[in-house]
Write a protein that holds these residues in place. Structure first.
Motif, PDB file in Angstrom:
ATOM      1  N   LEU A  70    -108.560  -0.882 -80.881  1.00 46.77           N
ATOM      2  CA  LEU A  70    -107.157  -0.433 -80.340  1.00 46.77           C
ATOM      3  C   LEU A  70    -106.668  -1.130 -78.948  1.00 46.77           C
ATOM      4  CD1 LEU A  70    -108.181   3.541 -80.232  1.00 46.77           C
ATOM      5  CD2 LEU A  70    -106.039   2.295 -81.302  1.00 46.77           C
ATOM      6  N   ASP A  71    -107.933  -1.614 -78.500  1.00 48.94           N
ATOM      7  CA  ASP A  71    -107.702  -2.567 -77.335  1.00 48.94           C
ATOM      8  C   ASP A  71    -106.860  -3.979 -77.555  1.00 48.94           C
ATOM      9  OD1 ASP A  71    -108.112  -3.186 -74.224  1.00 48.94           O
ATOM     10  OD2 ASP A  71    -109.250  -4.999 -74.934  1.00 48.94           O
ATOM     11  N   ASP A  72    -107.203  -4.288 -78.878  1.00 47.94           N
ATOM     12  CA  ASP A  72    -106.756  -5.729 -79.440  1.00 47.94           C
ATOM     13  C   ASP A  72    -105.326  -5.424 -79.693  1.00 47.94           C
ATOM     14  OD1 ASP A  72    -109.121  -7.314 -78.915  1.00 47.94           O
ATOM     15  OD2 ASP A  72    -109.685  -7.032 -80.989  1.00 47.94           O
ATOM     16  N   MET A  73    -105.119  -4.346 -80.099  1.00 47.89           N
ATOM     17  CA  MET A  73    -103.483  -3.884 -80.672  1.00 47.89           C
ATOM     18  C   MET A  73    -102.757  -3.857 -79.150  1.00 47.89           C
ATOM     19  SD  MET A  73    -103.789  -0.681 -83.135  1.00 47.89           S
ATOM     20  CE  MET A  73    -104.697  -0.861 -84.740  1.00 47.89           C
ATOM     21  N   GLY A  74    -103.261  -3.126 -78.451  1.00 46.87           N
ATOM     22  CA  GLY A  74    -102.535  -3.021 -76.967  1.00 46.87           C
ATOM     23  C   GLY A  74    -102.429  -4.556 -76.398  1.00 46.87           C
ATOM     24  N   LYS A  75    -103.484  -5.458 -76.489  1.00 47.18           N
ATOM     25  CA  LYS A  75    -103.285  -6.796 -75.819  1.00 47.18           C
ATOM     26  C   LYS A  75    -102.329  -7.586 -76.603  1.00 47.18           C
ATOM     27  CE  LYS A  75    -106.195 -11.018 -74.752  1.00 47.18           C
ATOM     28  NZ  LYS A  75    -107.608 -11.396 -74.872  1.00 47.18           N
ATOM     29  N   GLY A  76    -102.298  -7.493 -77.829  1.00 52.07           N
ATOM     30  CA  GLY A  76    -101.299  -8.103 -78.741  1.00 52.07           C
ATOM     31  C   GLY A  76    -100.027  -7.793 -78.552  1.00 52.07           C
ATOM     32  N   LEU A  77     -99.939  -6.239 -78.049  1.00 46.69           N
ATOM     33  CA  LEU A  77     -98.526  -5.879 -77.816  1.00 46.69           C
ATOM     34  C   LEU A  77     -97.978  -6.272 -76.412  1.00 46.69           C
ATOM     35  CD1 LEU A  77     -96.187  -4.072 -78.741  1.00 46.69           C
ATOM     36  CD2 LEU A  77     -97.417  -2.162 -77.780  1.00 46.69           C
ATOM     37  N   VAL A  78     -98.790  -6.368 -75.580  1.00 48.76           N
ATOM     38  CA  VAL A  78     -98.633  -7.001 -73.991  1.00 48.76           C
ATOM     39  C   VAL A  78     -98.170  -8.269 -74.344  1.00 48.76           C
ATOM     40  CG1 VAL A  78     -99.664  -7.461 -72.095  1.00 48.76           C
ATOM     41  CG2 VAL A  78     -99.945  -5.145 -72.945  1.00 48.76           C
ATOM     42  N   GLU A  79     -98.817  -9.004 -75.022  1.00 46.11           N
ATOM     43  CA  GLU A  79     -98.360 -10.674 -74.943  1.00 46.11           C
ATOM     44  C   GLU A  79     -97.187 -10.842 -75.645  1.00 46.11           C
ATOM     45  OE1 GLU A  79    -101.390 -12.404 -77.165  1.00 46.11           O
ATOM     46  OE2 GLU A  79    -103.069 -12.447 -75.758  1.00 46.11           O
ATOM     47  N   GLU A  80     -96.774 -10.009 -76.741  1.00 43.76           N
ATOM     48  CA  GLU A  80     -95.440  -9.920 -77.255  1.00 43.76           C
ATOM     49  C   GLU A  80     -94.515  -9.634 -76.615  1.00 43.76           C
ATOM     50  OE1 GLU A  80     -92.608 -10.978 -79.838  1.00 43.76           O
ATOM     51  OE2 GLU A  80     -94.758 -11.679 -79.955  1.00 43.76           O
ATOM     52  N   THR A  81     -94.712  -8.289 -75.352  1.00 36.48           N
ATOM     53  CA  THR A  81     -93.878  -7.982 -74.533  1.00 36.48           C
ATOM     54  C   THR A  81     -93.404  -8.970 -73.502  1.00 36.48           C
ATOM     55  OG1 THR A  81     -94.654  -5.646 -75.084  1.00 36.48           O
ATOM     56  CG2 THR A  81     -93.335  -5.915 -72.882  1.00 36.48           C
ATOM     57  N   LYS A  82     -94.677  -9.535 -72.887  1.00 35.25           N
ATOM     58  CA  LYS A  82     -94.578 -10.660 -71.896  1.00 35.25           C
ATOM     59  C   LYS A  82     -93.813 -11.896 -72.340  1.00 35.25           C
ATOM     60  CE  LYS A  82     -98.992  -9.885 -69.479  1.00 35.25           C
ATOM     61  NZ  LYS A  82    -100.177 -10.596 -68.896  1.00 35.25           N
TER      62      LYS A  82
END
Length: 368
Positions: A70-82
């Motif tokens: 779950l944390d990796d999913m969130g991290k990937g989504l944050v990077e894409e959002t950034k």
């Protein structure tokens, strides 16, 4: 002992999409279900058996893997959002820079005009201030200094002051009047000082002449007295013996010494009188200079007060003119709005109000 549940529990639902997981309420739904499933699976595990302990360890490991996933999913989504935010920020910077440049380009003629207008007004204001300051002197000033400054003030050219010409001419008129009065006062003081100097010299010369005459007169009187005394002594000398002649000689010496002392006292008294005459003349001169200084300071104070009163009057008149213009503009705007409401076009309404305000429409006026 109850049978242990299967440790092959699927903690996370299959094929989770990060955008769905981190949508509003998505994380709470997944965590709530995961907590319920894990607690149900762990509830009947027997910690006292090796199998039960391994099942608990396996279940905890799966929870940890779920956390990581779950944390990796969130991290990937944050990077894409950034990345998306960085692209948007870059576009925002381009928008700001280019539109700021366009704004500056469009406004530059107005800014240049306003700067030139401000410089022009400041130049005229400074010129008027220079004219107003012409009657002011730093340090001592002579009659020649005042005359030169008056000529300079009279030669000032006010034709280039544009709309400030009236103020410049008024400042010039005030400066010329002030310097003219100052020149007259200075010339009067010069004449007064010259007269005081002449009177002092005459007093000194008169005192010296009178003293010389008095000394000469006393010498003549002393000579006459000595001749008379000699005559009397000569007559007595024939009748007296040698001792009487000696007595007369002693008496004569005493007389001469006494007269010498008296002459010395008279000379000292004359010196004191001379010093007193000089002191009185000096006091009279200082008193005259003090009166002249006080008159000059009073005139300067009156002039400064007059200049300040004129400045305040001008500021009040300007404020009233601005207030009147503002009030008239407000009334005219309301009148235009009323005519528009009555059916006229905006341009026609403005034309009508302008004509009425100028007095071009007979029997019609605007009440301000």
């Amino acid at each position: 002992m109850s049978t242990a549940p299967s440790t092959e529990l699927a903690v996370l639902p299959p094929a989770l999409v990060p955008a769905t997981v981190f949508a509003p309420g998505g994380v709470e739904t997944i965590l709530t279900k995961l907590e319920a499933d894990v607690r149900t699976a762990a509830k009947d595990l027997d910690i006292s058996t090796d199998k039960g302990r391994k099942a608990i360890a396996s279940l905890a490991y799966k929870v940890a893997r779920s956390k990581t996933a779950l944390d990796d999913m969130g991290k990937g989504l944050v990077e894409e959002t950034k990345k998306q935010v960085a692209l948007i920020d870059a576009d925002r910077r381009v928008i700001r820079d280019r539109l700021d440049a366009l704004k500056d380009e469009v406004r530059k003629p107005l800014d240049d005009f306003e700067a030139a207008e401000k410089a022009r007004i400041e130049r005229h204001e400074a010129g008027i201030a220079d004219i107003q300051a012409m009657p002011l002197f730093s340090g001592e000033r002579t009659t020649d200094d005042i005359a030169a400054r008056l000529a300079e003030a009279q030669a000032v050219d006010t034709s280039g002051f544009q709309e400030f010409m009236a103020r410049a001419e008024k400042a010039k008129e005030t400066a010329v009047a002030t310097l003219t009065a100052a020149l007259e006062n200075s010339r009067a003081r010069d004449a007064e000082r010259a007269e005081l100097e002449r009177l002092r010299r005459e007093a000194e010369e008169r005192a010296a002449r009178e003293e010389a005459e008095r000394i000469e007169r006393e010498k003549q009187e002393a000579a006459a007295r000595a001749a008379e005394q000699a005559r009397r002594e000569a007559e007595e000398k024939a009748r007296r013996e040698a001792e009487e002649a000696e007595r007369r000689a002693a008496s004569e010496r005493e007389r001469i010494e006494r007269e010498a002392r008296e002459a010395q006292e008279r000379a000292e008294r004359a010196e004191r009188d001379h010093i007193e005459a000089e002191r009185r003349a000096e006091e009279d001169r200082k008193a005259a200079e003090e009166r002249a200084r006080q008159r000059e300071e009073a005139a300067a104070r009156q002039e400064r007060q007059r200049i300040e009163d004129e400045r305040k009057a001008e500021e009040e008149a300007q404020r009233r003119r601005e207030a009147d213009r503002t009030h008239r503009a407000t009334v005219n705007k309301a009148a235009v709005a009323a005519l528009v409401t009555a059916g006229l076009s905006d341009a026609a309404a403005k034309t009508a109000i302008t004509a009425i305000a100028k007095g071009s429409v007979p029997h019609v006026a605007i009440a301000y």
